[in-house]
Design an enzyme around this catalytic site. Structure first.
Site, short mmCIF file in Angstrom:
data_model
loop_
_atom_site.label_atom_id
_atom_site.label_comp_id
_atom_site.label_asym_id
_atom_site.label_seq_id
_atom_site.Cartn_x
_atom_site.Cartn_y
_atom_site.Cartn_z
CD GLU A 43 -2.78 1.14 2.50
OE1 GLU A 43 -3.50 2.13 2.73
OE2 GLU A 43 -2.83 0.10 3.19
CE LYS A 136 -8.48 2.22 2.69
NZ LYS A 136 -7.50 2.32 3.78
CB CYS A 170 -5.82 -1.13 3.86
SG CYS A 170 -5.38 -1.05 5.61
#
Length: 317
Positions: A43, A136, A170
Site C-alpha cells: 500500500e 480506495k 487495506c
C-alpha cells in the site's frame, strides 16, 4: 489463467522519494529474475505509507507545522498517474515483461479536485499498459487527513498476461460489497495491499482467498522509526529507538483454500515467491463459489456503480 504461474511479493523498506521508481524497477527486476510474471508492492509503496498519522503523538494536533510539512512533502512525491512517474512505472512493467501491481499515493494535477490525494492501486500489464486504476473507496480513520474518498471505477479484476488480477486496499477487505464486486469480476489472483500485514490483516487476506476461491498476494512494507518525518517521532512505547520497526512487513501468499503458500515474513526485507496452479481454483470451487452455485441471484440484486469524474482537460486530451 490456464497455465501455472509464478508470482512475487516485494517486501522492502520504503524508498527515498527521489529514487522511488528506480528502486521499484530494481526490486521488480529481482523478482522477474526469480521467474515471477506478476509482481506486487505494498500500500502506497510510492512515496511510502504515512505511518506518522498513527504513531506520532503530535500528528492529530490542529495546525501542527510538522504535519503540514510532512503532508506537503508527501503530496510532492505522490504519483500523477498520467504524468512522468506513471509512465515510468508502465515502462518498468513493459521492459521486464511482467504484470506489475503497485500501491501509490496519487496526486491529481488538473481539473476538478486538483491537489487532492488518493490512496490508489495501479495495475500494469506486461506490455506496459495501465490495465486498472483503483482508488480506495473509504480512507480509514486517520487516513482521512491525507486522502480523499475514491470510487468504484477500478473496482474490478482485469485480464493480464498473468491471468485475471484484482486488488483492494487495506480495510476494503472488510467491505462485503467491495469484495463481492471483485469476486463477480472473476479474479484468478487478488493483490491485498496493506501498510503492514498484522494478524487481523492476515485473517482478512486468508478469508478473502477462501471466500473468493482465488490466490491472494498480501503485501506489506517495512519502515523504521528513524525514517519518519522530522518532528513526528513515534511514542517511545511504539518504538524505543530509531532502528525499531514501525511497519514490520508481514507479507505472505495464500492459496484458494486459505492456506499459506508462502508464510508471513516479518522484520526483514525479502521477495516472497510462489508457483500458482490454476487447477487449485477449480478444485476449491467445487464446495464454494460465491458467484456461481453458492450464489442466489434470485434473492439478491447486486450492481456496482462505476462513474469517475475526470478533469475536463484530461478528458479532452
Amino acid at each position: 489463467m490456464t497455465e501455472p504461474l509464478r508470482v512475487a511479493v516485494v517486501q522492502a523498506e520504503v524508498p527515498e522519494p527521489g529514487a522511488a521508481v528506480a528502486r521499484t524497477a530494481a526490486l521488480a527486476a529481482e523478482a522477474a529474475a526469480l521467474g515471477a510474471t506478476l509482481v506486487a508492492f505494498p500500500e502506497t509503496w510510492i512515496p511510502g505509507y504515512p505511518a506518522w498519522i498513527d504513531v506520532s503523538p503530535g500528528a492529530g494536533l490542529w495546525d501542527h507545522p510538522p504535519v503540514k510539512a510532512a503532508y506537503a512533502r508527501m503530496a510532492e512525491a505522490s504519483v500523477d498517474v498520467n504524468g512522468p512517474m506513471g509512465r515510468e512505472l508502465g515502462r518498468v512493467a513493459g521492459d521486464l515483461g511482467i504484470a506489475l501491481v503497485v500501491g501509490v499515493s496519487e496526486r491529481v494535477e488538473r481539473g476538478p479536485g486538483r491537489g487532492t490525494l488518493y490512496n490508489a492501486i495501479l495495475t500494469y500489464d506486461a506490455d506496459g499498459r495501465l490495465a486498472n486504476h483503483h482508488r480506495k473507496l473509504v480512507p480509514t480513520y486517520t487516513e482521512r487527513m491525507i486522502w480523499g474518498p475514491g470510487d468504484a471505477a477500478g473496482l474490478r479484476a482485469v485480464e493480464t498476461a498473468a491471468g485475471r488480477v484484482g486488488a483492494l486496499v487495506c480495510w476494503e477487505h472488510w467491505m462485503p460489497l467491495a469484495r463481492q464486486a471483485l469476486h463477480e469480476s472473476g479474479e484468478d489472483v487478488h493483490v491485498a495491499v496493506w501498510p503492514m500485514v498484522k494478524e487481523m490483516n492476515h485473517v482478512a487476506s486468508r478469508h478473502y482467498a477462501f471466500e473468493g476461491r482465488c490466490f491472494v498476494l498480501a503485501a506489506g512494507a517495512l519502515l523504521r522509526a528513524a525514517s519518519l518525518p522530522d518532528g513526528l517521532a513515534p511514542d517511545p512505547a511504539r518504538a524505543a529507538s530509531g532502528d525499531a520497526w514501525v511497519l514490520r512487513g508481514g507479507s505472505a501468499i495464500v492459496g484458494p483454500d486459505g492456506a499459506y503458500l508462502a508464510e508471513p515474513l516479518y522484520d526483514a526485507p525479502g521477495i516472497l515467491v510462489a508457483d500458482l496452479d490454476p487447477r487449485r481454483i477449480r478444485e476449491e470451487t467445487m464446495t464454494l463459489d460465491v458467484t456461481g452455485h453458492y450464489h442466489r441471484p434470485d434473492c439478491f440484486d447486486f450492481q456496482t456503480l462505476r462513474p469517475r469524474r475526470e478533469p475536463a482537460s484530461a478528458a479532452q486530451g
